[in-house]
Design an enzyme around this catalytic site. Structure first.
Site, PDB file in Angstrom:
ATOM      1  N   THR A 398       0.822  -1.311   0.078  1.00 42.27           N
ATOM      2  CA  THR A 398       0.072  -0.143  -0.104  1.00 42.27           C
ATOM      3  C   THR A 398       0.817   1.183  -0.074  1.00 42.27           C
ATOM      4  O   THR A 398       1.992   1.065   0.329  1.00 42.27           O
ATOM      5  CB  THR A 398      -0.841   0.019   1.154  1.00 42.27           C
ATOM      6  OG1 THR A 398      -1.617  -1.309   1.206  1.00 42.27           O
ATOM      7  CG2 THR A 398      -1.911   1.016   1.233  1.00 42.27           C
ATOM      8  N   ASN A 418      -3.078  -4.311  -2.455  1.00 39.19           N
ATOM      9  CA  ASN A 418      -3.143  -5.071  -1.745  1.00 39.19           C
ATOM     10  C   ASN A 418      -1.400  -5.302  -1.433  1.00 39.19           C
ATOM     11  O   ASN A 418      -1.105  -4.607  -0.976  1.00 39.19           O
ATOM     12  CB  ASN A 418      -4.112  -6.409  -1.897  1.00 39.19           C
ATOM     13  CG  ASN A 418      -4.157  -7.206  -0.517  1.00 39.19           C
ATOM     14  OD1 ASN A 418      -3.806  -6.631   0.353  1.00 39.19           O
ATOM     15  ND2 ASN A 418      -4.427  -8.490  -0.795  1.00 39.19           N
ATOM     16  N   ASP A 440      -8.426  -9.943   0.721  1.00 34.58           N
ATOM     17  CA  ASP A 440      -8.569  -8.943   1.875  1.00 34.58           C
ATOM     18  C   ASP A 440      -9.966  -9.317   2.542  1.00 34.58           C
ATOM     19  O   ASP A 440     -10.475  -8.789   3.815  1.00 34.58           O
ATOM     20  CB  ASP A 440      -8.673  -7.491   1.861  1.00 34.58           C
ATOM     21  CG  ASP A 440      -7.397  -6.754   1.971  1.00 34.58           C
ATOM     22  OD1 ASP A 440      -6.685  -7.642   2.696  1.00 34.58           O
ATOM     23  OD2 ASP A 440      -7.142  -5.826   1.882  1.00 34.58           O
TER      24      ASP A 440
HETATM   25  N1  GLY Z   1      -4.967  -4.378   1.236  1.00 31.08           N
HETATM   26  C1  GLY Z   1      -4.794  -4.039   2.740  1.00 31.08           C
HETATM   27  C2  GLY Z   1      -5.779  -3.199   3.244  1.00 31.08           C
HETATM   28  O1  GLY Z   1      -6.451  -2.552   2.441  1.00 31.08           O
HETATM   29  O2  GLY Z   1      -5.884  -3.161   4.593  1.00 31.08           O
END
Ligand code: GLY
Length: 589
Positions: A398, A418, A440
């Site tokens: 991220t 992600n 997720d």
């Molecule tokens: N992909 C990590 C989050 O959105 O928490």
């Protein structure tokens, strides 16, 4: 007025530009942390009054600062930064993923925009189940891991509502970068062997990011002509340049080639959502953060409000008592997060209760000041917990940017594929690296996801549903309403605890902005039942004290988070802070 920069290489002490304007008075106490921790307290940060940008990459920060210097507002600058990150930080910046925008307008209204990715219409709750009771690898790698991207729709919608400069102007810097940018250590650090292996599985990805099967060499020019063409379509047609026409055709053709689920109807149907931000008061300040489909704001509020009944400032910072309270509060907040939260358009959640002081008080009253409560005894509210053996993998996955303009418009923007390089799949002919956001979701109840989170039915896969996120773009305002801080970070589940620690370092412990960001971090997420500590982040004596209280403590192998923040001091100066951990770059005008 010229720009003031901080340019930090990975694992170096934060340093400031040499101009006198950077001198930040530091009347606050310098925190103590182990000498062996690589980031030193007491560094300075760029300071200005006419705008500030902190992002994970120098070229993206430059793109945002140029927009501010031209009279663009913070939303304009965010659009420019976001597209630039999609090119120069392709491991996390994206057009093929999704994210969250928290915007404070100059008159103090706070708006939350959710452009989280969504499950395709053909998705179903058992799509990743394996016969042996686990979840299949295609939840994280390849075509089926990909959810409908929300980034371009979200940025375009935010610009349509709140932007000032022409859209075309804001996409243009990214097009230039996609035609070629110089490979630097920051980019190479995103290509460790396991990522190279993942990208190698897909010829379209290997052709774009690898050179003879390995990472390119420093100084080489990385050219992304297909991405440049996609960005030109986005420049010329807005969101339609992504969700319709040649880009959409390329994405859908890629899905059909590899058994992915996304169709033209999924792309055409995607819409960002404007939601009520999470707002709570903490020691007289007001904290604003992201509501579901991110869990960030709710979990942050639930933990912070449990701690408000303790005078943390009187405790030794990172002493065992402080860390015990912090991690016990997170244990309880994550138990609720993992059970209750999901996409608000699909599930009912007791949000008002979860972020209320009364509920936080009740939760905090179960904290034994002398002993860790096993997570198996801390369910959602009251009830049993579940066990997980899967270790969460630390990470920087991220990316985040914090931006404030000269009129006080502020944006906290977190965006993701992600995991790094998402599904590892570039859609042929588009240059678009596609997310693996499907992981997720609760792919299978009781089975941890990539980040070790054991989540509930509320986050089960369903067509069109957004998977629960931990992204925590956050703003802090002073009791009189003036902005105090814009902050956020990457890091999967650690995002929430990272943002909490930075806010608490500033608000509770009065640390300088750079110390608040650089300070060592710890993490607990209910399951697995242990405290994670950054390498060299805690002295042995503190770890022993925590263990004596019944905590299991694991020294991590890597640091985590990549906080980008703008802090506004009492006098109205903007202090831009980039995390020293990976080489983010902050600048002020
Ligand atoms: N992909 C990590 C989050 O959105 O928490």
């Amino acid at each position: 007025m010229g720009a003031v920069w901080s340019a930090q290489g990975p694992r170096t002490t934060p340093r400031a530009d040499s101009t006198g304007r950077l001198r930040t008075p530091m009347p606050r106490p310098t925190p103590h942390w182990p000498d062996s921790f690589p980031h030193r307290p007491g560094a300075l940060a760029p300071r200005g009054r006419d705008g500030a940008v902190a992002s994970t990459d120098a070229l993206a920060t430059r793109a945002g600062l140029d927009v501010l210097a031209e009279g663009g507002n913070a939303v304009d600058a965010t659009v420019a930064v976001a597209f630039a990150l999609a090119v120069v930080n392709p491991e996390a910046g994206n057009v093929g993923g999704g994210g969250f925008l928290l915007v404070r307008t100059p008159d103090g209204e706070v708006l939350a925009q959710d452009h989280r990715s969504a499950a395709p219409a053909a998705a179903h709750p058992r799509m990743f189940w394996t016969a042996d009771g686990g979840i299949s690898e295609d939840a994280v790698v390849g075509h089926r891991a990909v959810a409908v991207p929300g980034t371009v729709a979200g940025l375009h919608d935010a610009h349509t509502r709140l932007g000032r400069l022409a859209w075309e102007r804001l996409v243009e810097p990214a097009i230039g970068l996609a035609r070629g940018f110089e490979v630097r250590p920051r980019f190479l650090a995103s290509l460790p062997p396991h990522i190279v292996e993942g990208l190698s599985r897909f010829p379209s990805s290997a052709a774009l990011f690898l050179d003879d099967g390995g990472p390119p060499r420093p100084g080489e020019i990385l050219r992304q002509p297909d991405l440049a063409a996609t960005l030109m379509r986005i420049r010329d047609a807005g969101a339609a340049g992504f969700y319709r026409g040649a880009t959409a055709d390329g994405l859908v053709a890629e899905m059909e080639r590899g058994g992915g689920l996304i169709t033209h109807a999924d792309l055409l149907g995607y819409r960002p959502a404007w939601r009520e931000p999470i707002r709570f008061e903490y020691r007289g300040e007001v904290i604003w953060s992201m509501p579901p489909s991110s869990s960030g704001g709710v979990t942050l509020a639930a933990a912070a409000l449990q701690l408000e009944r303790h005078d943390l400032a009187r405790l030794e910072w990172h002493g065992a008592e402080h860390l015990h309270l912090l991690t016990e509060a997170w244990r309880r907040a994550f138990a609720d997060r993992n059970h209750w939260l999901g996409d608000p358009d699909h599930v009912e959640m007791p949000l008002a209760r979860l972020v209320s002081s009364a509920y936080a008080s009740a939760r905090a009253s179960t904290i034994d000041p002398r002993r860790a409560t096993p997570s198996s005894e801390v369910g959602p509210g009251v009830g049993p917990g579940r066990r997980a053996s899967h270790p969460p993998r630390e990470g920087m996955h991220t990316t985040h940017a914090s931006i404030v303009d000269s009129e006080g418009m502020s944006v906290s923007y977190t965006t993701t594929l992600n995991t790094w390089y998402g599904s590892k799949l570039v859609a042929s002919g588009t240059g678009v690296i596609l997310n693996n956001e499907m992981d997720d979701f609760t792919a299978r109840p009781g089975v941890p996801n990539f980040f070790g989170l054991v989540q509930g039915e509320a986050n089960a896969i369903a067509p069109g549903k957004r998977m629960l996120s931990a992204m925590t773009p956050t703003l802090v305002t002073r009791p009189d309403g003036r902005l105090r801080m814009v902050v956020g970070s990457p890091g999967g589940a650690t995002i929430i605890t990272t943002v909490h620690q930075v806010v608490s370092n500033l608000v509770d412990f009065g640390m300088s902005p750079v110390d608040a960001v650089a300070a060592p971090r710890v993490h607990h997420q209910h399951l697995p039942d242990r405290i994670d500590v950054e390498p060299e982040g805690l002295p042995d004596g503190v770890i022993s004290s925590l263990e004596e209280r019944g905590h299991r403590v694991r020294r991590g192998e890597e640091e985590w988070g990549d906080v980008e923040a703008v802090v506004v001091d009492e006098g109205g100066d903007l202090i831009a802070v980039a995390d020293p951990r990976r080489g983010g770059v902050a600048a002020a005008l």
